[in-house]
Motif scaffolding. Structure first.
Motif, PDB file in Angstrom:
ATOM      1  N   LEU A 259     -58.624  45.761  25.813  1.00 27.09           N
ATOM      2  CA  LEU A 259     -59.733  46.350  25.399  1.00 27.09           C
ATOM      3  C   LEU A 259     -60.086  47.855  26.208  1.00 27.09           C
ATOM      4  CD1 LEU A 259     -62.074  43.249  25.475  1.00 27.09           C
ATOM      5  CD2 LEU A 259     -60.971  44.373  23.473  1.00 27.09           C
ATOM      6  N   THR A 260     -59.487  48.672  25.731  1.00 29.02           N
ATOM      7  CA  THR A 260     -59.648  50.251  26.337  1.00 29.02           C
ATOM      8  C   THR A 260     -59.715  51.006  25.121  1.00 29.02           C
ATOM      9  OG1 THR A 260     -58.483  51.839  27.654  1.00 29.02           O
ATOM     10  CG2 THR A 260     -57.074  49.872  26.458  1.00 29.02           C
ATOM     11  N   PRO A 261     -60.234  52.113  25.116  1.00 32.46           N
ATOM     12  CA  PRO A 261     -60.282  53.315  24.256  1.00 32.46           C
ATOM     13  C   PRO A 261     -59.150  54.006  24.257  1.00 32.46           C
ATOM     14  CG  PRO A 261     -61.539  53.790  26.041  1.00 32.46           C
ATOM     15  CD  PRO A 261     -61.367  52.625  26.331  1.00 32.46           C
ATOM     16  N   GLU A 262     -58.081  53.777  24.976  1.00 26.46           N
ATOM     17  CA  GLU A 262     -57.043  54.451  25.427  1.00 26.46           C
ATOM     18  C   GLU A 262     -55.730  53.857  24.452  1.00 26.46           C
ATOM     19  OE1 GLU A 262     -58.062  56.394  29.787  1.00 26.46           O
ATOM     20  OE2 GLU A 262     -56.815  54.557  29.577  1.00 26.46           O
ATOM     21  N   ASP A 263     -55.250  54.504  23.347  1.00 23.87           N
ATOM     22  CA  ASP A 263     -54.237  54.120  22.616  1.00 23.87           C
ATOM     23  C   ASP A 263     -54.600  52.894  21.706  1.00 23.87           C
ATOM     24  OD1 ASP A 263     -52.005  55.180  21.454  1.00 23.87           O
ATOM     25  OD2 ASP A 263     -50.772  53.846  22.621  1.00 23.87           O
ATOM     26  N   MET A 264     -55.968  52.517  21.853  1.00 22.40           N
ATOM     27  CA  MET A 264     -56.420  51.239  21.064  1.00 22.40           C
ATOM     28  C   MET A 264     -57.353  51.690  19.844  1.00 22.40           C
ATOM     29  SD  MET A 264     -54.615  48.805  21.961  1.00 22.40           S
ATOM     30  CE  MET A 264     -53.513  48.665  23.593  1.00 22.40           C
ATOM     31  N   PRO A 265     -57.046  51.828  18.607  1.00 14.87           N
ATOM     32  CA  PRO A 265     -57.907  52.298  17.662  1.00 14.87           C
ATOM     33  C   PRO A 265     -59.129  51.276  17.531  1.00 14.87           C
ATOM     34  CG  PRO A 265     -55.777  52.076  16.622  1.00 14.87           C
ATOM     35  CD  PRO A 265     -55.532  51.516  18.119  1.00 14.87           C
ATOM     36  N   VAL A 266     -60.326  52.043  17.282  1.00 19.33           N
ATOM     37  CA  VAL A 266     -61.584  51.297  17.181  1.00 19.33           C
ATOM     38  C   VAL A 266     -61.621  50.049  16.543  1.00 19.33           C
ATOM     39  CG1 VAL A 266     -62.742  52.616  15.674  1.00 19.33           C
ATOM     40  CG2 VAL A 266     -64.092  51.619  17.354  1.00 19.33           C
ATOM     41  N   LYS A 267     -61.115  50.254  15.037  1.00 18.94           N
ATOM     42  CA  LYS A 267     -61.065  48.883  14.297  1.00 18.94           C
ATOM     43  C   LYS A 267     -60.280  47.986  15.035  1.00 18.94           C
ATOM     44  CE  LYS A 267     -59.373  47.600   9.641  1.00 18.94           C
ATOM     45  NZ  LYS A 267     -58.496  48.029   8.469  1.00 18.94           N
ATOM     46  N   ASP A 268     -59.256  48.049  15.585  1.00 16.04           N
ATOM     47  CA  ASP A 268     -58.676  46.881  16.195  1.00 16.04           C
ATOM     48  C   ASP A 268     -59.277  46.223  17.459  1.00 16.04           C
ATOM     49  OD1 ASP A 268     -56.429  47.742  14.479  1.00 16.04           O
ATOM     50  OD2 ASP A 268     -55.088  48.504  16.007  1.00 16.04           O
ATOM     51  N   ALA A 269     -59.929  47.233  18.239  1.00 17.39           N
ATOM     52  CA  ALA A 269     -60.823  46.713  19.349  1.00 17.39           C
ATOM     53  C   ALA A 269     -61.957  45.833  18.855  1.00 17.39           C
ATOM     54  CB  ALA A 269     -61.441  47.927  20.001  1.00 17.39           C
ATOM     55  N   LEU A 270     -62.622  46.199  17.633  1.00 17.75           N
ATOM     56  CA  LEU A 270     -63.682  45.455  17.125  1.00 17.75           C
ATOM     57  C   LEU A 270     -63.073  44.160  16.581  1.00 17.75           C
ATOM     58  CD1 LEU A 270     -65.586  48.214  15.315  1.00 17.75           C
ATOM     59  CD2 LEU A 270     -66.235  47.174  17.491  1.00 17.75           C
TER      60      LEU A 270
END
Length: 341
Positions: A259-270
């Motif tokens: 759970l970080t914006p760094e190298d983690m696409p927003v779709k995957d985070a959601l």
């Protein structure tokens, strides 16, 4: 001074924290609900592609922090700034962070980067960049120097700690507890850093737990995809298959999402948030590096377009959390709810 290359023997983790006993998992009060927290690795900027050095860093990115802070404050999100030695001893950085703390809910914690944190008694090697690998007396002296600097800078003694590079060791939590720390967030669930002598968190899940006198809140990492029940074991087996992890991720079978914006696409985070909440995780722990709030200081935010994506990531994630009724929690609220207030 450059860090030497890791030796062939560095592939064995120096430290592998054990899984907490079931009775050590924190049983959050009912009125705590499901919450999230954001810890900011508030640190110097340096060349991420170069060897670590004692002097090769700056602190200019900190000037962009107030604008980023306002974006969170406007949504009622308290931040915990995990401050390292170059930041805690820079007058401009101290003043800027003081303005962020004026919201009354954000807090200062501690982040130890041993290669820029005195005393410098150790050789500058990859393994020694993990503070928990250092001799106990050296690790303790560095914690004391940093705690003293932060206390002097901000007028309050920090109670939350993170080891830089997640470099916790067998002595760390005991040393912290003896110095009045209450909460640690040095464990990165489901990650391993054994390539250059770092710890292995194979046994650590996302659930907060008590470790002796300390509260441990791991950085949340979620397996998503149709094969997510395979978890850490399957993910590590795929490392032995050429492009195995990429193939599984693209097929929607298994991805590891921190759970970080760094190298983690927003779709995957959601998707990861949906899985975590659906599985009953009560405290989601997000993180990012403070130099990422300005272009050109981290590999995650290289230019203005990357910065726009960084802020867009948070816009989408915070909106999703609000829709789900997942509220922000300050450091004080977490400690109090965990029974340590």
């Amino acid at each position: 001074m450059a860090v030497a290359k890791p030796s062939a023997t560095a592939l064995v983790a120096r430290y592998r924290p054990p899984a907490p006993a079931p009775g050590d998992l924190i049983d959050w009060p009912d009125d705590f609900g499901t919450r999230f927290t954001v810890l900011v690795d508030t640190e110097e900027e340096f060349d991420w592609n170069a060897p670590l050095g004692r002097q090769s860093h700056g602190v200019s990115a900190i000037t962009a922090l107030p604008d980023a802070h306002r974006r969170f404050a406007d949504r009622g999100v308290a931040l915990t700034y995990m401050v390292d030695y170059p930041i805690a001893t820079d007058a401009r950085a101290i003043d800027i962070l003081a303005t962020c703390l004026a919201d009354g809910v954000s807090a200062i914690g501690t982040q130890l980067h041993p290669w820029v944190n005195p005393p410098f008694d150790e050789a500058l090697t990859p393994a020694n960049s993990y503070a928990g690998n250092l001799p106990e007396a050296t690790e303790a002296a560095k914690i004391d120097a940093l705690t003293g600097a932060i206390t002097a800078a901000f007028g309050t003694r920090p109670v939350a700690y993170r080891a830089g590079r997640y470099g916790i060791g067998p002595n760390t939590l005991r040393l912290l507890a003896a110095r009045g720390y209450l909460l640690d967030s040095s464990m990165r669930s489901r990650y391993r850093y054994v390539d250059d002598g770092g710890p292995d968190f194979a046994e650590i899940s996302n659930h907060a737990f008590r470790a002796g006198a300390m509260i441990e809140v791991p950085l949340t990492t979620v397996y998503t995809g149709r094969a997510r029940t395979g978890g850490t074991r399957l993910y590590r087996l795929l490392a032995a298959v050429p492009k195995g992890r990429g193939l599984f991720a693209r097929a929607g079978l298994l991805s590891r999402v921190a759970l970080t914006p760094e190298d983690m696409p927003v779709k995957d985070a959601l998707e990861a948030i949906a899985v975590a909440v659906g599985e009953g995780l009560r405290l989601l722990n997000f993180a990012f590096h403070s130099p990422s709030v300005a272009p050109g200081f981290t590999p995650y935010v290289r230019d203005a377009a990357d910065l726009a994506r960084f802020h867009g990531w948070w816009d989408a994630v915070l909106a999703d959390l609000a829709r789900r009724g997942v509220r922000a929690a300050s450091l004080d609220q977490i400690i109090t709810a965990a029974g340590r207030g």
